[in-house]
Design a protein around this motif. Structure first.
Motif, PDB file in Angstrom:
ATOM      1  N   LEU A  68       0.828  -1.211   0.000  1.00 44.15           N
ATOM      2  CA  LEU A  68       0.000   0.000   0.000  1.00 44.15           C
ATOM      3  C   LEU A  68       0.860   1.257   0.000  1.00 44.15           C
ATOM      4  N   THR A  69       1.945   1.251   0.739  1.00 47.13           N
ATOM      5  CA  THR A  69       2.862   2.398   0.762  1.00 47.13           C
ATOM      6  C   THR A  69       3.423   2.650  -0.631  1.00 47.13           C
ATOM      7  N   ALA A  70       3.821   1.583  -1.315  1.00 48.30           N
ATOM      8  CA  ALA A  70       4.377   1.730  -2.664  1.00 48.30           C
ATOM      9  C   ALA A  70       3.343   2.284  -3.640  1.00 48.30           C
ATOM     10  N   VAL A  71       2.091   1.834  -3.529  1.00 44.99           N
ATOM     11  CA  VAL A  71       1.052   2.255  -4.476  1.00 44.99           C
ATOM     12  C   VAL A  71       0.507   3.639  -4.139  1.00 44.99           C
ATOM     13  N   TYR A  72       0.125   3.865  -2.884  1.00 42.67           N
ATOM     14  CA  TYR A  72      -0.618   5.074  -2.530  1.00 42.67           C
ATOM     15  C   TYR A  72       0.248   6.244  -2.059  1.00 42.67           C
ATOM     16  N   LYS A  73       1.375   5.964  -1.429  1.00 42.30           N
ATOM     17  CA  LYS A  73       2.217   7.070  -0.951  1.00 42.30           C
ATOM     18  C   LYS A  73       3.366   7.354  -1.907  1.00 42.30           C
ATOM     19  N   ASP A  74       4.136   6.311  -2.239  1.00 46.19           N
ATOM     20  CA  ASP A  74       5.279   6.506  -3.134  1.00 46.19           C
ATOM     21  C   ASP A  74       4.830   6.590  -4.595  1.00 46.19           C
ATOM     22  N   ARG A  75       3.712   5.978  -4.898  1.00 53.63           N
ATOM     23  CA  ARG A  75       3.200   5.871  -6.271  1.00 53.63           C
ATOM     24  C   ARG A  75       4.301   5.362  -7.213  1.00 53.63           C
ATOM     25  N   ASP A  76       4.887   4.258  -6.793  1.00 56.70           N
ATOM     26  CA  ASP A  76       6.023   3.661  -7.490  1.00 56.70           C
ATOM     27  C   ASP A  76       5.667   2.224  -7.883  1.00 56.70           C
ATOM     28  N   ALA A  77       5.390   2.011  -9.164  1.00 58.27           N
ATOM     29  CA  ALA A  77       4.975   0.695  -9.658  1.00 58.27           C
ATOM     30  C   ALA A  77       6.057  -0.359  -9.442  1.00 58.27           C
ATOM     31  N   SER A  78       7.313   0.029  -9.583  1.00 57.43           N
ATOM     32  CA  SER A  78       8.415  -0.912  -9.402  1.00 57.43           C
ATOM     33  C   SER A  78       8.482  -1.412  -7.960  1.00 57.43           C
ATOM     34  N   LYS A  79       8.337  -0.506  -6.999  1.00 56.79           N
ATOM     35  CA  LYS A  79       8.337  -0.897  -5.590  1.00 56.79           C
ATOM     36  C   LYS A  79       7.130  -1.780  -5.280  1.00 56.79           C
ATOM     37  N   ALA A  80       5.990  -1.437  -5.858  1.00 55.96           N
ATOM     38  CA  ALA A  80       4.787  -2.247  -5.633  1.00 55.96           C
ATOM     39  C   ALA A  80       4.989  -3.651  -6.191  1.00 55.96           C
ATOM     40  N   ALA A  81       5.562  -3.752  -7.377  1.00 54.73           N
ATOM     41  CA  ALA A  81       5.802  -5.060  -7.996  1.00 54.73           C
ATOM     42  C   ALA A  81       6.746  -5.903  -7.142  1.00 54.73           C
ATOM     43  N   ASP A  82       7.665  -5.253  -6.444  1.00 51.39           N
ATOM     44  CA  ASP A  82       8.594  -5.973  -5.577  1.00 51.39           C
ATOM     45  C   ASP A  82       7.905  -6.606  -4.376  1.00 51.39           C
ATOM     46  N   ARG A  83       6.667  -6.275  -4.119  1.00 51.61           N
ATOM     47  CA  ARG A  83       5.899  -6.814  -2.983  1.00 51.61           C
ATOM     48  C   ARG A  83       4.863  -7.835  -3.439  1.00 51.61           C
ATOM     49  N   VAL A  84       4.777  -8.076  -4.758  1.00 54.66           N
ATOM     50  CA  VAL A  84       3.769  -8.977  -5.322  1.00 54.66           C
ATOM     51  C   VAL A  84       4.406 -10.330  -5.628  1.00 54.66           C
ATOM     52  N   CYS A  85       3.670 -11.411  -5.351  1.00 59.22           N
ATOM     53  CA  CYS A  85       4.184 -12.754  -5.623  1.00 59.22           C
ATOM     54  C   CYS A  85       4.399 -12.933  -7.129  1.00 59.22           C
ATOM     55  N   ALA A  86       5.346 -13.771  -7.481  1.00 57.69           N
ATOM     56  CA  ALA A  86       5.707 -13.966  -8.886  1.00 57.69           C
ATOM     57  C   ALA A  86       4.536 -14.450  -9.723  1.00 57.69           C
ATOM     58  N   ALA A  87       3.676 -15.290  -9.160  1.00 60.45           N
ATOM     59  CA  ALA A  87       2.546 -15.827  -9.917  1.00 60.45           C
ATOM     60  C   ALA A  87       1.567 -14.737 -10.331  1.00 60.45           C
ATOM     61  N   SER A  88       1.488 -13.666  -9.576  1.00 60.79           N
ATOM     62  CA  SER A  88       0.537 -12.581  -9.880  1.00 60.79           C
ATOM     63  C   SER A  88       1.216 -11.323 -10.392  1.00 60.79           C
ATOM     64  N   ARG A  89       2.515 -11.333 -10.490  1.00 53.40           N
ATOM     65  CA  ARG A  89       3.244 -10.125 -10.880  1.00 53.40           C
ATOM     66  C   ARG A  89       3.017  -9.831 -12.360  1.00 53.40           C
ATOM     67  N   ASP A  90       2.317  -8.746 -12.627  1.00 44.35           N
ATOM     68  CA  ASP A  90       2.062  -8.274 -13.987  1.00 44.35           C
ATOM     69  C   ASP A  90       2.400  -6.791 -13.989  1.00 44.35           C
ATOM     70  N   ASP A  91       3.586  -6.465 -14.467  1.00 40.60           N
ATOM     71  CA  ASP A  91       4.083  -5.090 -14.393  1.00 40.60           C
ATOM     72  C   ASP A  91       3.135  -4.086 -15.037  1.00 40.60           C
ATOM     73  N   GLU A  92       2.485  -4.485 -16.125  1.00 39.33           N
ATOM     74  CA  GLU A  92       1.565  -3.561 -16.798  1.00 39.33           C
ATOM     75  C   GLU A  92       0.341  -3.259 -15.931  1.00 39.33           C
ATOM     76  N   LYS A  93      -0.220  -4.277 -15.297  1.00 39.61           N
ATOM     77  CA  LYS A  93      -1.392  -4.065 -14.436  1.00 39.61           C
ATOM     78  C   LYS A  93      -1.031  -3.239 -13.206  1.00 39.61           C
ATOM     79  N   ILE A  94       0.131  -3.508 -12.649  1.00 42.84           N
ATOM     80  CA  ILE A  94       0.563  -2.759 -11.469  1.00 42.84           C
ATOM     81  C   ILE A  94       0.806  -1.301 -11.841  1.00 42.84           C
ATOM     82  N   ALA A  95       1.466  -1.077 -12.973  1.00 42.49           N
ATOM     83  CA  ALA A  95       1.697   0.298 -13.438  1.00 42.49           C
ATOM     84  C   ALA A  95       0.375   0.998 -13.720  1.00 42.49           C
TER      85      ALA A  95
END
Length: 164
Positions: A68-95
């Motif tokens: 949540l910090t990565a998405v809502y405060k930092d607004r950093d897709a890369s940091k958010a992706a680093d917190r997502v499990c590999a099976a669900s990691r979709d950089d485009e959706k996170i961005a």
């Protein structure tokens, strides 16, 4: 006395060539070994491409808070992706989600996002359900709430796998 031989002697035929079974067995064994090696390489690739890299959070609630910090405060897709499990990691959706939050924030006066302390609702082995309520407030006193439920899994630490 026997009559002298006339013409050619009777045809004796040539000896049949010996079958080289050793060479055939070696060729078959080589083909089997090659198939196993290539198959093993493919299986290893498919297994390891979704492997978690790095270390996840120590607790399910911490994984959610970091996401949540990565998405809502930092607004950093890369940091958010680093917190997502590999099976669900979709950089485009996170961005896209981070861009949606940025667009939403740009449409309001001085928005601030906060959330309740993530609470583990259910934990069984390597899977947990975590919930929280996100609140956005603006300087002109507008308020919006959203309840979220996260599925978090443990592999090399805890990782966010699903948001509902």
């Amino acid at each position: 006395m026997p009559p002298p031989p006339s013409g050619y002697p009777p045809y004796q035929g040539t000896a049949a060539p010996k079958k080289k079974r050793g060479l055939l067995i070696a060729a078959i064994a080589l083909v089997v070994i090659m198939v196993l090696c290539v198959g093993g390489g493919v299986v290893a690739f498919l297994t390891l491409r979704n492997a978690e890299t790095g270390e996840g959070a120590k607790e399910p609630a911490i994984a959610v808070d970091e996401f949540l910090t990565a998405v809502y405060k930092d607004r950093d897709a890369s940091k958010a992706a680093d917190r997502v499990c590999a099976a669900s990691r979709d950089d485009e959706k996170i961005a896209a989600k981070v861009a949606e939050v940025q667009k939403y924030a740009a449409a309001h006066q001085n928005p601030r996002f906060r959330w309740t302390t993530p609470k583990v609702d259910n934990q069984t082995g390597d899977r947990a359900t975590v919930s929280t309520r996100i609140t956005m407030t603006t300087s002109d006193e507008k308020v919006a709430d959203q309840d979220l439920r996260f599925t978090v899994v443990q592999k090399t630490g805890w990782w966010v796998c699903e948001v509902a």
